[in-house]
Design an enzyme around this catalytic site. Sequence first.
Site, PDB file in Angstrom:
ATOM      1  N   GLU A  91      12.368   2.478   7.557  1.00 33.63           N
ATOM      2  CA  GLU A  91      12.303   3.029   6.213  1.00 33.63           C
ATOM      3  C   GLU A  91      11.005   3.796   5.989  1.00 33.63           C
ATOM      4  O   GLU A  91       9.960   3.460   6.548  1.00 33.63           O
ATOM      5  CB  GLU A  91      12.438   1.887   5.192  1.00 33.63           C
ATOM      6  CG  GLU A  91      13.822   1.261   5.280  1.00 33.63           C
ATOM      7  CD  GLU A  91      14.073   0.121   4.303  1.00 33.63           C
ATOM      8  OE1 GLU A  91      15.174   0.059   3.772  1.00 33.63           O
ATOM      9  OE2 GLU A  91      13.173  -0.697   4.075  1.00 33.63           O
ATOM     10  N   CYS A 108       4.694   6.643   2.602  1.00 34.30           N
ATOM     11  CA  CYS A 108       4.446   5.412   3.343  1.00 34.30           C
ATOM     12  C   CYS A 108       5.342   5.436   4.580  1.00 34.30           C
ATOM     13  O   CYS A 108       6.562   5.521   4.476  1.00 34.30           O
ATOM     14  CB  CYS A 108       4.764   4.218   2.438  1.00 34.30           C
ATOM     15  SG  CYS A 108       4.570   2.630   3.255  1.00 34.30           S
ATOM     16  N   CYS A 144       8.586  -5.913  13.619  1.00 34.80           N
ATOM     17  CA  CYS A 144       7.153  -6.200  13.802  1.00 34.80           C
ATOM     18  C   CYS A 144       7.019  -7.521  14.530  1.00 34.80           C
ATOM     19  O   CYS A 144       7.802  -8.441  14.302  1.00 34.80           O
ATOM     20  CB  CYS A 144       6.470  -6.284  12.433  1.00 34.80           C
ATOM     21  SG  CYS A 144       4.664  -6.382  12.525  1.00 34.80           S
ATOM     22  N   CYS A 174       3.855 -12.113   9.770  1.00 33.13           N
ATOM     23  CA  CYS A 174       3.096 -12.613   8.627  1.00 33.13           C
ATOM     24  C   CYS A 174       4.046 -13.374   7.697  1.00 33.13           C
ATOM     25  O   CYS A 174       5.182 -12.946   7.470  1.00 33.13           O
ATOM     26  CB  CYS A 174       2.410 -11.471   7.880  1.00 33.13           C
ATOM     27  SG  CYS A 174       1.197 -10.623   8.918  1.00 33.13           S
ATOM     28  N   CYS A 210       6.011 -11.510   4.653  1.00 34.78           N
ATOM     29  CA  CYS A 210       6.467 -10.127   4.817  1.00 34.78           C
ATOM     30  C   CYS A 210       7.906 -10.095   5.331  1.00 34.78           C
ATOM     31  O   CYS A 210       8.234 -10.760   6.316  1.00 34.78           O
ATOM     32  CB  CYS A 210       5.552  -9.401   5.791  1.00 34.78           C
ATOM     33  SG  CYS A 210       6.055  -7.691   6.077  1.00 34.78           S
ATOM     34  N   GLU A 235       3.320  -2.770  12.962  1.00 33.47           N
ATOM     35  CA  GLU A 235       1.861  -2.818  13.055  1.00 33.47           C
ATOM     36  C   GLU A 235       1.425  -1.555  13.803  1.00 33.47           C
ATOM     37  O   GLU A 235       1.588  -1.459  15.032  1.00 33.47           O
ATOM     38  CB  GLU A 235       1.442  -4.097  13.795  1.00 33.47           C
ATOM     39  CG  GLU A 235      -0.014  -4.134  14.224  1.00 33.47           C
ATOM     40  CD  GLU A 235      -1.009  -3.868  13.094  1.00 33.47           C
ATOM     41  OE1 GLU A 235      -0.889  -4.454  12.010  1.00 33.47           O
ATOM     42  OE2 GLU A 235      -1.921  -3.036  13.311  1.00 33.47           O
ATOM     43  N   SER A 277      -5.335  -5.817   6.231  1.00 34.59           N
ATOM     44  CA  SER A 277      -4.586  -6.822   5.472  1.00 34.59           C
ATOM     45  C   SER A 277      -5.291  -8.163   5.615  1.00 34.59           C
ATOM     46  O   SER A 277      -5.086  -8.871   6.588  1.00 34.59           O
ATOM     47  CB  SER A 277      -3.153  -6.903   5.997  1.00 34.59           C
ATOM     48  OG  SER A 277      -2.488  -5.684   5.748  1.00 34.59           O
ATOM     49  N   ASN A 314       5.486  -9.134  -3.611  1.00 32.74           N
ATOM     50  CA  ASN A 314       6.834  -8.650  -3.900  1.00 32.74           C
ATOM     51  C   ASN A 314       7.844  -9.585  -3.261  1.00 32.74           C
ATOM     52  O   ASN A 314       7.873  -9.712  -2.039  1.00 32.74           O
ATOM     53  CB  ASN A 314       7.015  -7.231  -3.367  1.00 32.74           C
ATOM     54  CG  ASN A 314       6.131  -6.262  -4.121  1.00 32.74           C
ATOM     55  OD1 ASN A 314       6.159  -6.195  -5.341  1.00 32.74           O
ATOM     56  ND2 ASN A 314       5.308  -5.529  -3.383  1.00 32.74           N
ATOM     57  N   CYS A 366       5.779  -2.928  -1.212  1.00 29.10           N
ATOM     58  CA  CYS A 366       5.081  -3.497  -0.045  1.00 29.10           C
ATOM     59  C   CYS A 366       5.759  -4.786   0.401  1.00 29.10           C
ATOM     60  O   CYS A 366       6.011  -5.668  -0.400  1.00 29.10           O
ATOM     61  CB  CYS A 366       3.634  -3.853  -0.390  1.00 29.10           C
ATOM     62  SG  CYS A 366       2.739  -2.535  -1.174  1.00 29.10           S
TER      63      CYS A 366
END
Length: 361
Positions: A95, A108, A115, A119, A122, A163, A216, A293, A336
């Site tokens: 995306e 973005c 990934c 995390c 996420c 990442e 981050s 989020n 995010c």
Amino acid sequence: MNEALKQNLLDLDAAGLRRFFEEQGEKPFRARQLLRWVHHSGEGEFARMSDIAKPLREKLGRLARIEAPRIVGDTLAADGTRKWLLKVDAGNAVEAVFIPEMNRATLCVSSQAGCVLDCAFCSTGRQGFNRNLSTAEIIGQLWLARRLVETRITNVVMMGMGEPLLNLDHLIPALRLMLDDNAYGLSRRRVTVSTAGVVPQMDRLRDECPVALAVSLHAPNDELRDRLVPVNRKYPLRELIAACNRYLEKAPRDFITFEYVMLDGVNDADAQARELVQLASRIRCKFNLIPFNPFPGSGFERSSDERIRGFAGILQRAGLTVTVRKTRGDDIAAACGQLAGDVADRTRRSRARVPIKEIHA
Ligand code: SAH
């Protein structure tokens, strides 16, 4: 020639294009012409490159292609944020998100399908990992967006899926295109790479293509950061801060941006803000607080606005610059940490997790 065997020109930065033309027995200055057509003018057809002689246009048509990912979804949020779902191969889609604001417009960009970093908060991490994006797939997001929106894109943030520092071989040519005056001509300060803190690659980015850096952070100490951002177990805060200081020697801005996701009852207490002030005394930095989020099954909740204000206040009274990131596009899962794309997971990552609050209890 078979389409797939043709050189995708979106994979090449200026130096790569010069090499390509030389290999074809053509003059290297053609690289500049091509860059301007493809990236400056957004042209995708050789036939329309009017100042290139016809025989060369035909030769290019035989040897090369200009191919960005295919758009399979295009969603507009109430606040003007626009998200594209881009198919990069049979099994994977990533995306890209366009975020218009008063004085700027930011794209973005994703760097990987999925990934590996996992995390805790996420949703990209939940998808597992499939592969690195190619340079064409990275710069192709900007190439497409530029063709699709009226507004000039003034900023790029490598804050989409993945990442970026774990894909530097493909990222660096894409960054060079963003900066190249014959391509997108963005200043180094308007291109931001965000990392969860992959220390050796921070040094490589610094040496090869220093742009603005966001880190981050999300926790003020190793104990909590180990849990929230697992790469911290490999590169703990002491090493991360040292790498940030080394980065600043060559960075286009004189500070590092620390991103800090605000998780209710996890990392948002006054005492944690004070600990953060201590940490921040070791590096020139600014803070960007990101209200969490939510996504289904995350196990976390967003800190209240009041708590975020209280937390920000402690940092500010200690003299730090703090902004709170405005949540954009959350009605279309474009905010995010909500980018999930469609990833054919190869990691078979276990979906069974213990919520972080239970670990602490
Ligand atoms: N891997 C890089 C690039 C991703 S940037 C990095 O970690 O920096 C995406 C930013 O959104 C990161 O700061 C990430 O930690 C943050 N983020 C992830 N999930 C989130 C969520 N659910 N809510 C708010 N921010 C989130």
